[in-house]
Design a protein around this motif. Sequence first.
Motif, short mmCIF file in Angstrom:
data_model
loop_
_atom_site.label_atom_id
_atom_site.label_comp_id
_atom_site.label_asym_id
_atom_site.label_seq_id
_atom_site.Cartn_x
_atom_site.Cartn_y
_atom_site.Cartn_z
N TRP A 66 1.00 -1.25 -0.14
CA TRP A 66 -0.07 0.05 0.00
C TRP A 66 0.95 1.13 -0.02
CZ3 TRP A 66 -4.50 0.24 -1.67
CH2 TRP A 66 -5.61 -0.65 -1.39
N GLY A 70 1.20 4.01 -2.80
CA GLY A 70 1.27 5.45 -2.74
C GLY A 70 2.12 6.19 -3.28
N ASP A 80 -4.71 12.40 -4.56
CA ASP A 80 -5.85 11.70 -3.75
C ASP A 80 -5.75 10.35 -3.38
OD1 ASP A 80 -6.71 14.42 -3.16
OD2 ASP A 80 -7.95 14.34 -4.98
N ASP A 81 -5.39 9.53 -4.68
CA ASP A 81 -5.11 8.18 -4.63
C ASP A 81 -4.17 7.74 -4.02
OD1 ASP A 81 -7.16 7.86 -6.34
OD2 ASP A 81 -5.88 7.62 -8.04
N VAL A 84 -5.20 7.84 -0.20
CA VAL A 84 -6.03 6.76 0.32
C VAL A 84 -4.94 5.55 0.37
CG1 VAL A 84 -7.61 4.95 -0.78
CG2 VAL A 84 -8.05 7.37 -0.89
N SER A 85 -3.79 5.37 -0.36
CA SER A 85 -3.08 4.07 -0.14
C SER A 85 -2.23 4.26 1.08
CB SER A 85 -1.94 4.05 -1.50
OG SER A 85 -2.91 3.92 -2.75
N GLY A 87 -3.27 6.01 3.58
CA GLY A 87 -4.31 5.65 4.55
C GLY A 87 -4.65 4.26 4.88
N ASN A 88 -4.58 3.37 3.85
CA ASN A 88 -4.72 1.96 3.93
C ASN A 88 -3.54 1.32 4.70
OD1 ASN A 88 -7.36 1.95 2.71
ND2 ASN A 88 -6.38 1.85 0.66
#
Length: 155
Positions: A66, A70, A80-81, A84-85, A87-88
């Motif tokens: 992840w 990112g 933004d992606d 998210v990565s 954050g995962n």
Amino acid sequence: MQSVSLSLVIVALICTLMVPVYAGANETSTDWFMKGLDLYNQDKIDESLQAYNRALELDPNDYEAWNNKGIDEGLLGKYDDALVSFGNAVAINESYAEAWYNMGVIYDFKEYYGSAVQAYKRATQLNPSYQKALVRRNADTDVVMARSLSCACSD
């Protein structure tokens, strides 16, 4: 005798056709992670991202995949992606300082300096000797403070 020979040919054909299926069954997320890392080191960022995506299909709890996904997304301008990565990654392993740092970098690119400070702060709490996180945290704190201070002085 011909039916036995025909049966053997059919079995051999079926086995030949099944080899790719079984070969794919043996792939691991680690294989794809390493492939992604190799492609990244060759500056093949799009291909690296695809490899990390495959690694995550095989193991969605691979926080390092992840994180690296990112990084690739950030390099491709998909901020933004990337968030998210990262954050995962930290949802899976909250103590993964590198992902917190990388999240801060993306917040910097987006000019969300307050969020960047918090991400760097978390990275330095987890790893107090994380020098580059400490430097960026201090720099961003200066930016945030400069924006929030106002002089009520009149000339």
